[in-house]
Motif scaffolding. Sequence first.
Motif, mmCIF file in Angstrom:
data_model
loop_
_atom_site.group_PDB
_atom_site.id
_atom_site.type_symbol
_atom_site.label_atom_id
_atom_site.label_comp_id
_atom_site.label_asym_id
_atom_site.label_seq_id
_atom_site.Cartn_x
_atom_site.Cartn_y
_atom_site.Cartn_z
ATOM 1 N N LEU A 1 0.825 -1.203 0.000
ATOM 2 C CA LEU A 1 0.000 0.000 0.000
ATOM 3 C C LEU A 1 0.865 1.262 0.000
ATOM 4 C CD1 LEU A 1 -2.820 -1.014 2.491
ATOM 5 C CD2 LEU A 1 -3.034 -0.651 0.034
ATOM 6 N N GLY A 2 1.944 1.253 0.766
ATOM 7 C CA GLY A 2 2.852 2.397 0.810
ATOM 8 C C GLY A 2 3.529 2.638 -0.520
ATOM 9 N N VAL A 3 3.966 1.571 -1.173
ATOM 10 C CA VAL A 3 4.605 1.703 -2.489
ATOM 11 C C VAL A 3 3.611 2.256 -3.501
ATOM 12 C CG1 VAL A 3 5.578 0.369 -4.408
ATOM 13 C CG2 VAL A 3 6.376 -0.024 -2.086
ATOM 14 N N SER A 4 2.394 1.768 -3.470
ATOM 15 C CA SER A 4 1.372 2.271 -4.379
ATOM 16 C C SER A 4 1.108 3.756 -4.141
ATOM 17 C CB SER A 4 0.085 1.467 -4.179
ATOM 18 O OG SER A 4 -0.968 2.043 -4.892
ATOM 19 N N PHE A 5 1.022 4.162 -2.892
ATOM 20 C CA PHE A 5 0.797 5.562 -2.539
ATOM 21 C C PHE A 5 1.946 6.436 -3.031
ATOM 22 C CE2 PHE A 5 1.349 9.034 0.527
ATOM 23 C CZ PHE A 5 0.127 9.666 0.381
ATOM 24 N N LEU A 6 3.186 5.990 -2.811
ATOM 25 C CA LEU A 6 4.347 6.758 -3.251
ATOM 26 C C LEU A 6 4.420 6.871 -4.769
ATOM 27 C CD1 LEU A 6 7.139 5.601 -0.780
ATOM 28 C CD2 LEU A 6 6.052 7.833 -0.930
ATOM 29 N N LYS A 7 4.133 5.781 -5.461
ATOM 30 C CA LYS A 7 4.157 5.818 -6.930
ATOM 31 C C LYS A 7 3.161 6.842 -7.459
ATOM 32 C CE LYS A 7 5.456 1.566 -9.089
ATOM 33 N NZ LYS A 7 4.964 0.339 -9.694
ATOM 34 N N ARG A 8 1.980 6.845 -6.886
ATOM 35 C CA ARG A 8 0.946 7.759 -7.347
ATOM 36 C C ARG A 8 1.360 9.207 -7.082
ATOM 37 N NH1 ARG A 8 -3.595 5.669 -4.882
ATOM 38 N NH2 ARG A 8 -3.119 6.902 -3.046
ATOM 39 N N ASN A 9 1.894 9.487 -5.903
ATOM 40 C CA ASN A 9 2.290 10.851 -5.558
ATOM 41 C C ASN A 9 3.531 11.303 -6.319
ATOM 42 O OD1 ASN A 9 0.164 11.304 -3.868
ATOM 43 N ND2 ASN A 9 1.247 10.614 -2.058
ATOM 44 N N ILE A 10 4.486 10.429 -6.525
ATOM 45 C CA ILE A 10 5.679 10.790 -7.289
ATOM 46 C C ILE A 10 5.303 11.047 -8.735
ATOM 47 C CG2 ILE A 10 7.850 9.873 -8.194
ATOM 48 C CD1 ILE A 10 8.284 8.576 -5.454
ATOM 49 N N GLY A 11 4.406 10.249 -9.291
ATOM 50 C CA GLY A 11 3.945 10.467 -10.665
ATOM 51 C C GLY A 11 3.248 11.806 -10.811
ATOM 52 N N ALA A 12 2.435 12.166 -9.832
ATOM 53 C CA ALA A 12 1.744 13.454 -9.879
ATOM 54 C C ALA A 12 2.746 14.595 -9.759
ATOM 55 C CB ALA A 12 0.705 13.539 -8.766
ATOM 56 N N ALA A 13 3.740 14.454 -8.905
ATOM 57 C CA ALA A 13 4.756 15.496 -8.747
ATOM 58 C C ALA A 13 5.568 15.659 -10.027
ATOM 59 C CB ALA A 13 5.670 15.152 -7.570
ATOM 60 N N ARG B 1 4.506 15.037 -13.088
ATOM 61 C CA ARG B 1 3.657 15.696 -14.080
ATOM 62 C C ARG B 1 3.577 17.198 -13.813
ATOM 63 N NH1 ARG B 1 0.811 11.028 -13.217
ATOM 64 N NH2 ARG B 1 -0.629 12.021 -11.768
ATOM 65 N N MET B 2 3.480 17.573 -12.550
ATOM 66 C CA MET B 2 3.446 18.996 -12.219
ATOM 67 C C MET B 2 4.759 19.670 -12.591
ATOM 68 S SD MET B 2 1.431 18.959 -8.580
ATOM 69 C CE MET B 2 1.853 20.629 -8.216
ATOM 70 N N ARG B 3 5.881 19.007 -12.307
ATOM 71 C CA ARG B 3 7.182 19.565 -12.657
ATOM 72 C C ARG B 3 7.321 19.710 -14.165
ATOM 73 N NH1 ARG B 3 11.287 15.606 -11.570
ATOM 74 N NH2 ARG B 3 10.821 15.066 -13.702
ATOM 75 N N ASP B 4 6.880 18.709 -14.915
ATOM 76 C CA ASP B 4 6.959 18.770 -16.372
ATOM 77 C C ASP B 4 6.097 19.903 -16.920
ATOM 78 O OD1 ASP B 4 8.670 16.636 -16.331
ATOM 79 O OD2 ASP B 4 7.136 15.157 -16.861
#
Length: 91
Positions: free
Chosen positions: A22-34, A36-39
């Motif tokens: 669950l933690g890995v899934s949460f981190l993947k989702r948040n890192i992906g969103a970050a 996309r925002m940076r891009d």
Amino acid sequence: MFKLLLFLLFLIILVPIILLLLGVSFLKRNIGAAQRMRDQYTNRQHNGGYDYKHGNNRSKDDIIIDRRSKEQAEQKIFDKNEGEYVDFTED
């Protein structure tokens, strides 16, 4: 007794694995969103983007390049006798 040991084994092994997934899934989702925002931010900077200070869209033609020499750029605009002297008093 066997059921108690099985339950403890479940708690010791399976619960941490589930929490880890669950933690890995949460981190993947948040890192992906970050990312996309940076891009989006870097694309906005390189492609003109939106100028938040002035509230308008800037194009690549709005870039101003100062080609003055260092001496000209550092030259004072006002003479010493221009302007007004004001005594500063702190309240």
